[in-house]
Structures are given as structure tokens and as C-alpha cells.
Enzyme design. Sequence first.
Site, PDB file in Angstrom:
ATOM      1  N   LYS A  64       0.748  -1.254  -0.096  1.00 12.24           N
ATOM      2  CA  LYS A  64       0.044  -0.029  -0.094  1.00 12.24           C
ATOM      3  C   LYS A  64       0.972   1.366   0.086  1.00 12.24           C
ATOM      4  CE  LYS A  64      -2.264  -1.396   3.548  1.00 12.24           C
ATOM      5  NZ  LYS A  64      -1.615  -2.727   3.797  1.00 12.24           N
ATOM      6  N   THR A  65       1.715   1.305   1.024  1.00 16.41           N
ATOM      7  CA  THR A  65       2.722   2.506   0.858  1.00 16.41           C
ATOM      8  C   THR A  65       3.569   2.527  -0.381  1.00 16.41           C
ATOM      9  OG1 THR A  65       2.880   2.153   3.301  1.00 16.41           O
ATOM     10  CG2 THR A  65       4.531   3.815   2.316  1.00 16.41           C
ATOM     11  N   ASP A 109      -1.898   6.412   6.367  1.00 20.27           N
ATOM     12  CA  ASP A 109      -1.712   5.169   6.727  1.00 20.27           C
ATOM     13  C   ASP A 109      -2.551   4.814   7.674  1.00 20.27           C
ATOM     14  OD1 ASP A 109      -1.077   2.647   6.211  1.00 20.27           O
ATOM     15  OD2 ASP A 109       0.871   2.721   7.163  1.00 20.27           O
ATOM     16  N   THR A 158      -5.992  -1.500   6.958  1.00 22.68           N
ATOM     17  CA  THR A 158      -5.950  -3.090   6.845  1.00 22.68           C
ATOM     18  C   THR A 158      -7.137  -3.551   7.675  1.00 22.68           C
ATOM     19  OG1 THR A 158      -5.022  -2.976   9.246  1.00 22.68           O
ATOM     20  CG2 THR A 158      -3.426  -3.087   7.625  1.00 22.68           C
ATOM     21  N   ARG A 217       6.882  -8.182   1.852  1.00 20.34           N
ATOM     22  CA  ARG A 217       7.610  -7.574   2.848  1.00 20.34           C
ATOM     23  C   ARG A 217       8.250  -8.598   3.645  1.00 20.34           C
ATOM     24  NH1 ARG A 217       5.496  -4.013   7.518  1.00 20.34           N
ATOM     25  NH2 ARG A 217       5.205  -2.466   5.467  1.00 20.34           N
TER      26      ARG A 217
HETATM   27  P1  ADP Z   1       2.175  -1.926   3.174  1.00 19.06           P
HETATM   28  O1  ADP Z   1       2.151  -0.435   3.101  1.00 19.06           O
HETATM   29  O2  ADP Z   1       0.922  -2.578   2.364  1.00 19.06           O
HETATM   30  O3  ADP Z   1       2.232  -2.301   4.580  1.00 19.06           O
HETATM   31  P2  ADP Z   1       4.584  -1.705   1.792  1.00 19.06           P
HETATM   32  O4  ADP Z   1       4.303  -1.030   0.645  1.00 19.06           O
HETATM   33  O5  ADP Z   1       5.217  -0.969   2.903  1.00 19.06           O
HETATM   34  O6  ADP Z   1       3.377  -2.428   2.378  1.00 19.06           O
HETATM   35  O7  ADP Z   1       5.235  -2.814   1.162  1.00 19.06           O
HETATM   36  C1  ADP Z   1       6.329  -3.548   1.819  1.00 19.06           C
HETATM   37  C2  ADP Z   1       7.636  -4.030   1.204  1.00 19.06           C
HETATM   38  O8  ADP Z   1       7.209  -5.081   0.194  1.00 19.06           O
HETATM   39  C3  ADP Z   1       8.349  -2.935   0.497  1.00 19.06           C
HETATM   40  O9  ADP Z   1       9.395  -2.259   1.019  1.00 19.06           O
HETATM   41  C4  ADP Z   1       8.438  -3.292  -1.088  1.00 19.06           C
HETATM   42  O10 ADP Z   1       9.947  -3.530  -1.136  1.00 19.06           O
HETATM   43  C5  ADP Z   1       7.811  -4.542  -1.165  1.00 19.06           C
HETATM   44  N1  ADP Z   1       6.544  -4.697  -2.284  1.00 19.06           N
HETATM   45  C6  ADP Z   1       5.443  -4.519  -1.903  1.00 19.06           C
HETATM   46  N2  ADP Z   1       4.729  -4.975  -3.014  1.00 19.06           N
HETATM   47  C7  ADP Z   1       5.661  -5.239  -3.778  1.00 19.06           C
HETATM   48  C8  ADP Z   1       5.397  -5.471  -5.257  1.00 19.06           C
HETATM   49  N3  ADP Z   1       4.394  -5.731  -5.860  1.00 19.06           N
HETATM   50  N4  ADP Z   1       6.861  -5.836  -6.139  1.00 19.06           N
HETATM   51  C9  ADP Z   1       7.893  -5.618  -5.298  1.00 19.06           C
HETATM   52  N5  ADP Z   1       8.069  -5.417  -4.040  1.00 19.06           N
HETATM   53  C10 ADP Z   1       7.146  -5.155  -3.219  1.00 19.06           C
END
Ligand code: ADP
Length: 334
Positions: A64-65, A109, A158, A217
Site C-alpha cells: 500500500k505504501t 496510513d 488493514t 515484505r
Molecule cells: P504496506 O504499506 O501494505 O504495509 P509496503 O508498501 O510497505 O506495504 O510494502 C512492503 C515492502 O514490500 C516494500 O518495501 C516493497 O519493497 C515490497 N513490495 C511490496 N509490494 C511489492 C511488489 N508488488 N513488488 C515488489 N516489491 C513489493
Amino acid sequence: TDFIEQTLSAPENAEESALRPLSFHDFAGQDKTLERLKVMVGAARDRGEPLNHILLSGPPGLGKTTLSLILGNEMGTKVNITSGPVIDKPADLAGLLTNLNEGDILFIDEIHRIPKTVEEYLYSAMEDFRIDIMIDQGPNARSVRLNLPRFTLLGATTRMGLLTAPLRSRFTLQTRLNYYSHSVLQGIIERTCGILEVPFEPAGAAEIARRARGTPRIANNLVNFCRDYAQQRGNGTITQTSAAAALELLEIDQRGLDEMDKQVIRVMAENYRGGPVGLGTVAVAVGEEAHTLEEVHEPFLIQEGYLQRTAQGRVLTEKGWHVIGLEPGNQPSN
Ligand code: ADP
């Protein structure tokens, strides 16, 4: 606490940031969401307008981030990052909003954790790009209207179910991220190995992918540990054997289940005959926060078919019983 939970709650370090995809092109998987976002970005750019408000939902660690930063890059605008619990009072929100420039993205977030008193101010900000706030107190109290630049709100949550209907309805697009397939995760893992310059065999990457709970992640953190393991106990290359041994050491099994997942299953079977049982009750029995079970463990157990959510409570499926080597309803013999 276990590896999975730590990974998902820890702040990102510099090495992890280097792994973030920066454009739509680098982002693997989530085809539907990606296509929806590309359409909206393309249209906004053609019209020369800011992007409409977007709500991203799904379990932690799915991107998401990352997507919010990608949207900033694709739109050529700045992304201001904050989170729901930080925005304590209306003045905090006013401060954030008045600091934005035309077209900027505000990423909130955990938007479900915005206090109700603040949430109402968000409505007019999103809809009319203005907010009316009260200044002063007592007889001098008066309302002041602040006009805002046209900005884009990106919300991430979430817990879609905890968002109020009025807030949800103000997003043009609501899109859900799903757990990644093993093959897409394998691609992400191989890309990570490439960036970190870790030698790997495809079968090693596949082994990590199978056990990474569909979550990039977690996959990236497992790569880190598997690299250490291969350097200390192997020949430096992530092979299937070294990856499997490393993950056993972390107590992540071949299905990607960790000790907490198994404890949840065990408690449900042994103490509650497989349910139905309330999540709060299970949380107390396993000694874990209910919200961690709900955000991290339960969605994965449901998605993989070990657990079902019913109106009466959580119920173990046949597959769930099999995890601990029992048939449904059978009490373990002590
Ligand atoms: P969320 O915000 O949903 O908790 P993040 O955007 O922080 O998740 O993602 C976590 C990590 O996973 C990021 O640092 C990124 O490197 C990796 N990541 C997430 N989605 C992908 C994707 N589709 N392809 C490659 N790496 C990804």
C-alpha cells in the site's frame, strides 16, 4: 514475539527502502488494482487535474505504501506521508492540509484509526477542498474557513470494516490488495536477490516464495535471513536446501505457517472443539493481541482455508484440523 509479527510491525530500514519498486513497471502482481490505478493516473494526467481520492485496503506488507509512492512518481507530485493515529485533533489535520501544494498527495496510513472528531473535517476537505475550523474559545469562539489546494487523499487501511460509510463514500476508487501468488512472489524475491547481489538458485527463491505468506515484505525479510544463513552455514548461495533449513530455524513451516498460527489452530481444536469461538477468546488463550490476530494471522489462515469466519465466531476447517494431525471434532488423547 515471532518473526512474522516483528517483520510486519517494524519500521522500514534503508536496505528495505532500496527494494521498493518506483514505477508501475517495477510493481509485480495486483493486476486489477494496477490497471485501475493506471486508468485513473492516465485520465488525470490527460485532463491536467489532480488524481481523485483513492482508498487502498489489505493486510500489512502487501504494497500500500509502495503504491502511494509510485502514484506520486507517476503523477510527478509530492507524497506527504502520515498516519491516522498521529492526527490527534482537527488542528493537526488543518496543519497538514494547509501545507499541501496543488496536486500533492496526502497519504494517510491506518486511516481507520483517525479520531471521529477529526474525521468529520476530512469530509469537506475531500469534497470541497475547504475546512471550517473553530478558533478561540468562549465568547470569542468563531469559525474560520480555510480554502485548500486541490489535493489527492490516498487512504490505506488493514481494516476496511472499521471505516465509516461517509468516509468510504468519498473515495472515487476503493481497491483491495490480495496476497501474492507463489510465482509472483518468486519474481519479487529474485529481483530482491539481484538488488542485494545475493547469489541464489531459482529453487531457493521458490522455497522462500512458498513460505512467505503471500507477502512481499515478509519475502524480503526472509531473503535477508536466508542470505545470512547461506553465508554462515552453506556456501553463500541461497539454494533450496539452505533456504529450507533457514526457514525451519525461524519455525516457519512448509505451508508458511509460523508458531503463532499453529498455536491458534491448536487452541481452537483442543480447547473449543474447533469452534465457533470468538477471536478475543482465542487471543487471550494464545497470549496475543486481538488486533494482531485479526490483521496478520487470521486473514492468512482464512485465505489458505484453515479457518472460517461465521456469524457465531471462528471455525476450524478440516484442513485446519489436519495441520495438527487430527480429524475434525476429534479431541486429542492426552
Ligand atoms: P504496506 O504499506 O501494505 O504495509 P509496503 O508498501 O510497505 O506495504 O510494502 C512492503 C515492502 O514490500 C516494500 O518495501 C516493497 O519493497 C515490497 N513490495 C511490496 N509490494 C511489492 C511488489 N508488488 N513488488 C515488489 N516489491 C513489493
